[in-house]
Design a protein around this motif. Structure first.
Motif, PDB file in Angstrom:
ATOM      1  N   LYS A  41     -62.031 -38.709 -14.527  1.00  0.00           N
ATOM      2  CA  LYS A  41     -61.850 -39.899 -13.562  1.00  0.00           C
ATOM      3  C   LYS A  41     -60.509 -38.583 -12.214  1.00  0.00           C
ATOM      4  CE  LYS A  41     -61.048 -43.354 -16.866  1.00  0.00           C
ATOM      5  NZ  LYS A  41     -61.103 -44.449 -17.600  1.00  0.00           N
ATOM      6  N   TYR A  75     -62.801 -45.588   2.150  1.00  0.00           N
ATOM      7  CA  TYR A  75     -63.819 -44.761   1.163  1.00  0.00           C
ATOM      8  C   TYR A  75     -63.488 -43.154   0.475  1.00  0.00           C
ATOM      9  CZ  TYR A  75     -66.476 -49.149   1.866  1.00  0.00           C
ATOM     10  OH  TYR A  75     -67.125 -50.131   1.708  1.00  0.00           O
ATOM     11  N   SER A  77     -66.632 -40.883  -0.712  1.00  0.00           N
ATOM     12  CA  SER A  77     -68.039 -40.804  -1.284  1.00  0.00           C
ATOM     13  C   SER A  77     -68.156 -39.229  -1.875  1.00  0.00           C
ATOM     14  CB  SER A  77     -68.602 -41.186   0.109  1.00  0.00           C
ATOM     15  OG  SER A  77     -68.485 -40.592   1.495  1.00  0.00           O
ATOM     16  N   GLU A  91     -72.187 -37.357  -8.633  1.00  0.00           N
ATOM     17  CA  GLU A  91     -72.700 -38.269  -8.766  1.00  0.00           C
ATOM     18  C   GLU A  91     -73.596 -39.280  -8.226  1.00  0.00           C
ATOM     19  OE1 GLU A  91     -69.371 -42.232  -8.910  1.00  0.00           O
ATOM     20  OE2 GLU A  91     -68.889 -40.842  -7.479  1.00  0.00           O
ATOM     21  N   SER A  94     -72.714 -42.503  -4.626  1.00  0.00           N
ATOM     22  CA  SER A  94     -71.027 -42.062  -5.064  1.00  0.00           C
ATOM     23  C   SER A  94     -70.341 -42.658  -3.665  1.00  0.00           C
ATOM     24  CB  SER A  94     -71.155 -40.738  -4.743  1.00  0.00           C
ATOM     25  OG  SER A  94     -70.099 -40.062  -5.115  1.00  0.00           O
ATOM     26  N   TYR A  95     -70.009 -44.521  -3.871  1.00  0.00           N
ATOM     27  CA  TYR A  95     -69.811 -44.600  -2.794  1.00  0.00           C
ATOM     28  C   TYR A  95     -68.699 -45.494  -3.437  1.00  0.00           C
ATOM     29  CZ  TYR A  95     -73.319 -43.078   0.430  1.00  0.00           C
ATOM     30  OH  TYR A  95     -74.148 -42.044   0.649  1.00  0.00           O
ATOM     31  N   HIS A  96     -66.832 -44.959  -2.898  1.00  0.00           N
ATOM     32  CA  HIS A  96     -65.403 -45.907  -3.718  1.00  0.00           C
ATOM     33  C   HIS A  96     -64.871 -46.211  -2.232  1.00  0.00           C
ATOM     34  CE1 HIS A  96     -67.601 -44.743  -7.515  1.00  0.00           C
ATOM     35  NE2 HIS A  96     -67.311 -43.274  -6.711  1.00  0.00           N
ATOM     36  N   VAL A  98     -60.992 -47.718  -1.552  1.00  0.00           N
ATOM     37  CA  VAL A  98     -59.944 -47.618  -2.285  1.00  0.00           C
ATOM     38  C   VAL A  98     -58.977 -48.396  -1.400  1.00  0.00           C
ATOM     39  CG1 VAL A  98     -57.766 -46.079  -3.255  1.00  0.00           C
ATOM     40  CG2 VAL A  98     -60.218 -44.895  -2.784  1.00  0.00           C
ATOM     41  N   THR A 105     -58.586 -49.886  -8.292  1.00  0.00           N
ATOM     42  CA  THR A 105     -60.022 -49.029  -7.226  1.00  0.00           C
ATOM     43  C   THR A 105     -59.326 -47.744  -6.783  1.00  0.00           C
ATOM     44  OG1 THR A 105     -58.617 -49.976  -4.979  1.00  0.00           O
ATOM     45  CG2 THR A 105     -60.775 -50.943  -5.729  1.00  0.00           C
ATOM     46  N   ILE A 108     -61.303 -43.627  -9.876  1.00  0.00           N
ATOM     47  CA  ILE A 108     -62.368 -43.441  -9.464  1.00  0.00           C
ATOM     48  C   ILE A 108     -63.267 -42.838 -10.693  1.00  0.00           C
ATOM     49  CG2 ILE A 108     -64.426 -42.757  -8.706  1.00  0.00           C
ATOM     50  CD1 ILE A 108     -62.870 -42.632  -5.720  1.00  0.00           C
ATOM     51  N   GLY A 139     -72.946 -51.908  -4.243  1.00  0.00           N
ATOM     52  CA  GLY A 139     -71.166 -51.516  -5.199  1.00  0.00           C
ATOM     53  C   GLY A 139     -70.560 -51.723  -4.279  1.00  0.00           C
ATOM     54  N   ASP A 140     -69.946 -50.868  -4.152  1.00  0.00           N
ATOM     55  CA  ASP A 140     -68.754 -50.967  -2.808  1.00  0.00           C
ATOM     56  C   ASP A 140     -68.455 -50.726  -0.942  1.00  0.00           C
ATOM     57  OD1 ASP A 140     -66.643 -50.572  -4.572  1.00  0.00           O
ATOM     58  OD2 ASP A 140     -66.215 -49.088  -4.755  1.00  0.00           O
TER      59      ASP A 140
END
Length: 240
Positions: A41, A75, A77, A91, A94-96, A98, A105, A108, A139-140
């Motif tokens: 995480k 973002y 990534s 990963e 891999s796109y997140h 926040v 959020t 991760i 996804g995000d």
């Protein structure tokens, strides 16, 4: 109004602050036995200097001017975990996004990570050009999640967004508004980070375990590095 150069985005943040762990069961990928994987995480702790970021609270920027933040999104990534032997776990998808307004959020979760000893992590602040040019996705990166982090008038993602107010803002309504995007040439704003866990420190991920790594994200770095921002003239930026 002076236009901020996109490279200001590159100096936003990041320092590692903590490592913790706990046991946690995760469903494995079909081809990977559960006893061979764990979970990593990555926690992003938004701050202003050494204070926790709280919306609509007064802070002081490096120039000595007061400001408040009402929105803070970015973002993350292309997360890659690096083992002590230099082998890597990349990963997938891999796109997140926040969003400080959504605490969940800022943590991760990367499941199905092969067990082992890890020494560093790398990731990108922003969205890479290949996905940035593909329109809204899943996804995000889906429009339902991205929301106002996707420019409908210019296909692509806003990779960093900070909004707020400041008494010395040159805008009539005293707003601060920084919407930063762009992926190529002089407008490229993505920033790659490679962060060691600290000296000889490593993170041992056992089977079926969870490890957490926290990062400090300092808003004031954006206002001072590599150039000091003056709210009277540099109160707004929209780059794509």
């Amino acid at each position: 109004m002076k236009i901020l150069k996109p490279f200001l985005f590159a100096a936003l943040f990041i320092t590692i602050t903590a490592v913790s762990c706990k046991k946690d069961k995760k469903d494995p990928e079909p081809e990977t036995p559960v006893n061979e994987t764990g979970t990593m995480k990555l926690g992003f702790v938004n701050m202003v200097d050494n204070q926790a970021l709280v919306f609509n609270q007064d802070y002081v920027n490096p120039k000595g001017d007061t400001f408040k933040v009402s929105k803070f999104n970015y973002y993350i990534s292309n997360v890659i975990l690096v083992k002590s032997d230099n082998s890597t776990y990349v990963e997938p998808n891999s796109y997140h996004l926040v969003k400080h307004s959504s605490p969940s959020t800022t943590l991760i979760t990367i499941a199905n990570v092969p067990k082992g000893t890890y020494k560093s992590v790398s990731f990108t602040l922003g969205v890479d050009s290949a996905r940035n040019c593909s329109g809204a996705q899943d996804g995000d990166l889906s429009t339902s999640v991205a929301g106002d982090m996707f420019w409908t008038w210019s296909t692509g993602y806003i990779m960093f967004k900070l909004e707020g107010t400041a008494p010395k803002s040159g805008a009539t309504a005293k707003i601060l508004e920084y919407h930063i995007g762009g992926y190529g040439g002089v407008n490229k704003v993505q920033k790659a980070f490679s962060i060691n866990f600290g000296g000889s420190t490593t993170v041992d991920l056992a089977a079926s375990a969870t490890k957490q790594i926290n990062f400090k994200v300092d808003v004031n770095e954006f206002f001072k590095n590599p150039a000091l921002i003056d709210f009277t003239t540099q109160y707004s930026q929209m780059s794509a």
